[in-house]
Design an enzyme around this catalytic site. Structure first.
Site, PDB file in Angstrom:
ATOM      1  N   HIS B  80       0.847  -1.196   0.000  1.00 27.80           N
ATOM      2  CA  HIS B  80       0.000   0.000   0.000  1.00 27.80           C
ATOM      3  C   HIS B  80       0.884   1.249   0.000  1.00 27.80           C
ATOM      4  CE1 HIS B  80      -3.093   2.900   1.200  1.00 27.80           C
ATOM      5  NE2 HIS B  80      -2.314   3.253   2.192  1.00 27.80           N
ATOM      6  N   LYS B 334       3.597  30.036   2.976  1.00 29.36           N
ATOM      7  CA  LYS B 334       2.703  29.571   1.906  1.00 29.36           C
ATOM      8  C   LYS B 334       1.251  29.591   2.368  1.00 29.36           C
ATOM      9  CE  LYS B 334       5.551  26.823  -1.036  1.00 29.36           C
ATOM     10  NZ  LYS B 334       4.978  27.420  -2.219  1.00 29.36           N
TER      11      LYS B 334
END
Lengths: 156, 528
Positions: B80, B334
């Site tokens: 995964h 940001k």
């Protein structure tokens, strides 16, 4: 940057040159920055005994060098094909110099060596047993499209 | 590639036979085709690795062993992770780069189209090697995506295949990165200076630099594992005098920048989406560029925060703790700039904007839990617990994956020429965002209570939160079928999209028709 395309009524002009937004100096700086980073890290690990990082950094920098060399080789190159009346004029500048060829439209044929993109297609303007490659700065799809356009243009 | 100018008397487009069917996709050198291939590959892999996640969560619904053999459970957690990182997130961003970078820069294609084709087609080979290893004796790799020795030295044949797959994916990434760097730097349209480039191009340029710097490290590390396994070397084999902890140092020297490789393009996508739907230019463009570069540089000096528990001098712990905290500064710049862009904007809330806003909020939560984990004494308590699982899923699911959804909804009309179904898009958004929080938020509590990660069984007191997480996982997982339906429906038809799909959109990609023609910008646009 862009070379002007001169138009006269009814003329077909194909002008192509590689896109070069970087100067040679800038290219060199970018390349060496990337190479120094990759080699610096690899040398650090090599110094600690984990030297197998180094060959991979070398291979990567080799690939980078090839890529930047290919970019540099294209700078200043161009090719122009003009079809006007019965005249087909080819002009070019490549790594090995400049050239000009003037042909009679009625004797010209377009040859391409493959029908599918992705196989390094080449198209040539041929006359009197001699071919000149065109569309070198296009991708394969655009090159095949150019071949089709030229064929339709050259039909008398 | 080239600047091409045609002067035409009449219809200039000759018709030639495009190859069709499989050959078209195998041989294409067109950046749009290759972008589509990357995105399809990522979508297929998303469902493969997502199904593994659902199996994991089904097993964890109750304490005790329910459905899976513990070894198969370990194989699922490992695969995964590997597939989501190397088979979903990275290829999806490469797909965006292939589609959007030439369109945003006014370039006719990537700088090296044939290398671009190779870079993509290496990926399915690696994907088949990874997925095929489930069929081998002993099953797939079960030692975790981090590939730590001694497990990776002792495992069966699937470990060799995984190492080969990682090499192939690395080669693909390097070829892609060289293409992106040369395209962005060398093929910009006249007038498109670096500081006029869309932020998505900037984030990908910096990501490509990171890939170039770190990929040889990964390649070297897994090759040393391979030689330890098969050729009698002892780089990491403690039995022969090697140092398994050094593998962790080398791996995380690659893998922490890799985290930013997975998130910087996400920053780029969100920085395109938010100004469009806030109908304002991006706030602090230059500071966004510098913040991205700062994050990239700092990513090289924080790797050991992943391994505080291996034992290191207090001075080293302090250094890595403070350097990790330092990353919060440019990241904060940001987040501040995205919020400031939205501030007093004429905002509308179409599906891309919803995903972008969810990104800003939920990625910030992931960032804060990262700050918690950066504190060495706290990390020693929380290391290898579900708190870490919660942290990186907030970063990679609500961060990277949600930005991918935002980008798909944002550019899908440009790619297909059709508007997507907004109602279905909003269903997808709300089910995803609710499902995602139900899965991962309780994991913080599980981790704080001490539940270790990567186990198929657990103590009774963790049952309730695990059951909540499993229910959330199935809501989140099955809601992705809506996404699949939206994409298929949009590809098939729908309302015609205009050139400038969104009222507030700016940039060269919105000057070409929708769907974007097969060849664009053969004549270079001039950017003022």
């Amino acid at each position: 940057m862009d070379e002007p395309v001169r138009e006269t009524a009814g003329a077909y002009v194909f002008h192509s040159r590689p896109r070069c937004a970087l100067s040679q100096g800038q290219e060199r700086r970018v390349f060496w920055t990337l190479a120094a980073g990759a080699f610096g890290i690899a040398l650090g690990f090599s110094a600690l005994g984990y030297w197998l990082v180094l060959p991979f950094a070398g291979l990567e920098v080799g690939l980078l060098a090839w890529a930047f060399d290919a970019l540099r080789a294209r700078e200043g190159n161009y090719e122009t094909l003009t079809i006007e009346g019965d005249a087909v004029v080819l002009e070019w500048r490549k790594e090995d110099g400049c050239g000009r060829r003037e042909l009679n439209r009625r004797w010209v044929r377009i040859e391409s060596d493959c029908s599918a993109p992705g196989r390094h297609c080449r198209i040539s303007v041929c006359s009197h047993g001699c071919g000149t490659e065109v569309g070198q700065y296009l991708n394969d799809e655009a090159r095949l499209q150019l071949a089709a356009t030229l064929r339709s243009r050259l039909q008398v | 590639m080239s600047d091409v100018a045609h002067a035409h008397g009449h219809d200039e487009h000759g018709h030639h036979a495009h190859p069709t069917g499989l050959m078209r996709w195998l041989t294409t050198t067109n950046h749009k085709d290759i972008g589509t291939l990357y995105l399809i590959f990522a979508l297929v892999m998303l469902f493969a690795a997502g199904s593994m996640a659902l199996l994991i969560r089904a097993e964890l619904f109750k304490p005790g062993l329910q459905l899976l053999h513990p070894d198969f459970f370990n194989q699922l957690t490992t695969m995964h992770g590997l597939i989501m990182i190397f088979g979903v997130i990275m290829p999806a961003f490469s797909g965006f780069a292939n589609w959007q970078v030439p369109l945003m820069l006014g370039a006719p294609d990537m700088a090296f189209p044939r290398m671009n084709n190779w870079a993509f087609w290496l990926l399915p080979v690696a994907g088949i090697l990874l997925m095929g290893s489930f069929l081998l004796p002993g099953g797939a790799v079960a030692g975790g995506w981090t590939m730590y020795p001694p497990l990776y030295i002792q495992g069966g044949i699937s470990y060799d295949l995984t190492i080969l797959a990682v090499h192939i994916m690395g080669l693909s990434s390097i070829m892609g990165s060289i293409n992106i760097i040369t395209t962005i730097l060398n093929m910009r349209a006249p007038g498109m200076t670096l500081m006029k480039m869309p932020l998505f191009c900037w984030t990908w340029l910096i990501t490509a630099y990171l890939l170039i710097a770190t990929m040889p490290v990964l390649a070297g590390a897994v090759t040393m594992l391979l030689t330890d396994r098969n050729f009698g070397t002892h780089f990491f084999n403690a039995a022969g005098g090697g140092d398994p902890v050094m593998f962790q140092h080398i791996f995380w020297f690659f893998a922490h920048p890799e985290v930013y490789i997975l998130i910087l393009p996400a920053f780029g996508i969100v920085s395109q989406v938010i100004p469009t739907f806030a109908r304002k230019p991006l706030f602090g463009y230059a500071s966004m560029v510098y913040a991205t570069a700062s994050i990239a540089i700092l990513s090289f000096i924080v790797w050991a925060h992943h391994m505080f528990t291996v034992g290191m001098p207090a001075a080293a712990q302090l250094f890595f703790m403070f350097s990790t905290m330092l990353i919060a500064v440019p990241t904060g710049v940001k987040v501040f700039n995205w919020v400031a862009t939205m501030w007093r904007g004429s905002m509308t809330f179409e599906t891309p904007m919803l995903f972008a806003i969810a990104f800003v909020c939920l990625f910030t939560i992931g960032g804060f839990s990262g700050l918690v984990l950066a504190i060495a004494p706290v990390d020693i308590q929380l290391h290898d617990t579900y708190y870490v699982v919660a942290h990186f899923h907030y970063v990679l699911v609500s961060g990277a994956l949600f930005s991918i959804f935002a980008g798909i909804y944002y550019w899908l009309p440009k790619w297909t020429g059709h508007m997507y179904d907004e109602t279905l898009g909003k269903w997808h958004f709300w089910l995803s965002v609710i499902g995602m929080n139900i899965v991962f938020f309780p994991m913080h509590f599980l981790g704080l209570a001490g539940m270790p990660r990567r186990i198929p069984d657990y103590a009774l007191q963790f049952t309730e939160f695990n059951q909540i997480a499993t229910v959330g996982a199935f809501i989140f997982g099955f809601s992705q079928l809506i996404f699949l339906a939206v994409v298929l429906k949009t590809v098939k038809g729908g309302a015609k999209a205009t050139s400038k799909v969104w009222e507030g959109a700016e940039g060269l990609e919105w000057t070409v028709p929708s769907p974007a023609p097969y060849h664009t910008f053969e004549t270079a646009p001039v950017v003022k």
